[in-house]
Motif scaffolding. Structure first.
Motif, PDB file in Angstrom:
ATOM      1  N   VAL A  60       0.861  -1.186   0.000  1.00 16.17           N
ATOM      2  CA  VAL A  60       0.000   0.000   0.000  1.00 16.17           C
ATOM      3  C   VAL A  60       0.894   1.231   0.000  1.00 16.17           C
ATOM      4  N   HIS A  86       1.018  -7.359  -5.312  1.00 16.01           N
ATOM      5  CA  HIS A  86      -0.162  -6.529  -5.574  1.00 16.01           C
ATOM      6  C   HIS A  86       0.083  -5.123  -5.028  1.00 16.01           C
ATOM      7  N   MET A  88      -1.145  -1.145  -4.420  1.00 16.10           N
ATOM      8  CA  MET A  88      -2.212  -0.158  -4.309  1.00 16.10           C
ATOM      9  C   MET A  88      -1.559   1.226  -4.336  1.00 16.10           C
ATOM     10  N   LEU A  93      -5.597   6.316  -6.262  1.00 19.54           N
ATOM     11  CA  LEU A  93      -6.592   6.556  -5.222  1.00 19.54           C
ATOM     12  C   LEU A  93      -6.936   8.044  -5.134  1.00 19.54           C
ATOM     13  N   LEU A 114     -11.485  -5.402   0.826  1.00 17.76           N
ATOM     14  CA  LEU A 114     -10.458  -5.715  -0.172  1.00 17.76           C
ATOM     15  C   LEU A 114      -9.754  -7.016   0.180  1.00 17.76           C
TER      16      LEU A 114
END
Length: 241
Positions: A60, A86, A88, A93, A114
């Motif tokens: 993230v 993965h 983000m 955003l 999520l």
């Protein structure tokens, strides 16, 4: 009560909450990405620490642009990438008007949704990297213990749900972790990155820093308190040494 399992070495349990913190610009995001890559690609070790479980990783991001993220991941993973990594990205955003705030209960619920979706897709992350705490929080006094309780409660909840969470954070002017002191209380481990002595770093070309454990709730790793460097490999990528 089942036996404790470890994700990395003897300091990071599979269900854990820890932190790496450092001054700005020293390479803490590279550290987080490097660890994420090691787990996502099934490496045997990272910085000499044994990786016990390979699997999916959720990274993230809270501040980098997409182009910088692309450049860094390409340098670490190579052009093939990894289907288990993965990302983000904060830029997307913000463009959608939904930046993350780790102090808001409604956003905690969105993150849990999520994670539930990832589990249904058989992509449950072994590790969640939050890079970094300062940019993933908004509208709070980060020095206030009371205002940090919602964040901590959520981090502990993720640990109890079986996730390993690594928070990337900044130092304050004194060189300690920035913000409320209560932040360190529930953590399983804390890693501090710092500038090496000029004589030690004189011939280093890439990101270079000292690695030091300031807290280990479990057993401290055999390899601890050392200097590492981000170096180019023969195929044009970057790797830690």
């Amino acid at each position: 009560i089942p036996e404790k399992k470890f994700l990395v070495s003897s300091f990071m349990p599979s269900s854990s909450f820890g932190m790496v913190y450092a001054p700005r610009g020293i390479g803490k995001s590279w550290f987080g990405l490097g660890l994420a890559k090691a787990i996502a690609t099934g490496s045997d070790t990272f910085l000499g620490w044994q990786i016990h479980e390979a699997g999916d990783v959720l990274f993230v991001d809270g501040e980098m642009s997409l182009v910088d993220l692309k450049e860094r991941t390409k340098l670490l993973f190579g052009t093939s990438g990894s289907s288990k990594f993965h990302l983000m990205p904060s830029e997307q955003l913000y463009r959608h008007g939904t930046p993350i705030c780790l102090d808001m209960p409604q956003e905690h619920e969105a993150i849990l949704q999520l994670l539930d979706h990832m589990e249904q897709e058989h992509k449950r992350p072994k590790l969640i990297v939050l890079d970094n705490l300062s940019t993933l929080r908004r509208g709070v006094n980060e020095n206030d213990n009371s205002e940090t309780e919602k964040l901590l409660s959520f981090m502990v909840k993720l640990r109890h749900m079986g996730y390993a969470v690594l928070a990337v954070h900044h130092t304050n002017k004194a060189g300690d972790q920035r913000g409320a002191s209560i932040l360190e209380v529930p953590m399983d481990y804390i890693i501090k990155l710092s500038h090496p002595e000029k004589s030690d770093a004189a011939f280093k070309q890439g990101a270079c820093f000292n690695v030091e454990f300031t807290k280990v709730r479990n057993r401290a790793p055999t390899i601890r308190d050392f200097m590492c460097e981000l170096t180019p490999t023969a195929d044009g990528r970057l790797d830690f040494a």
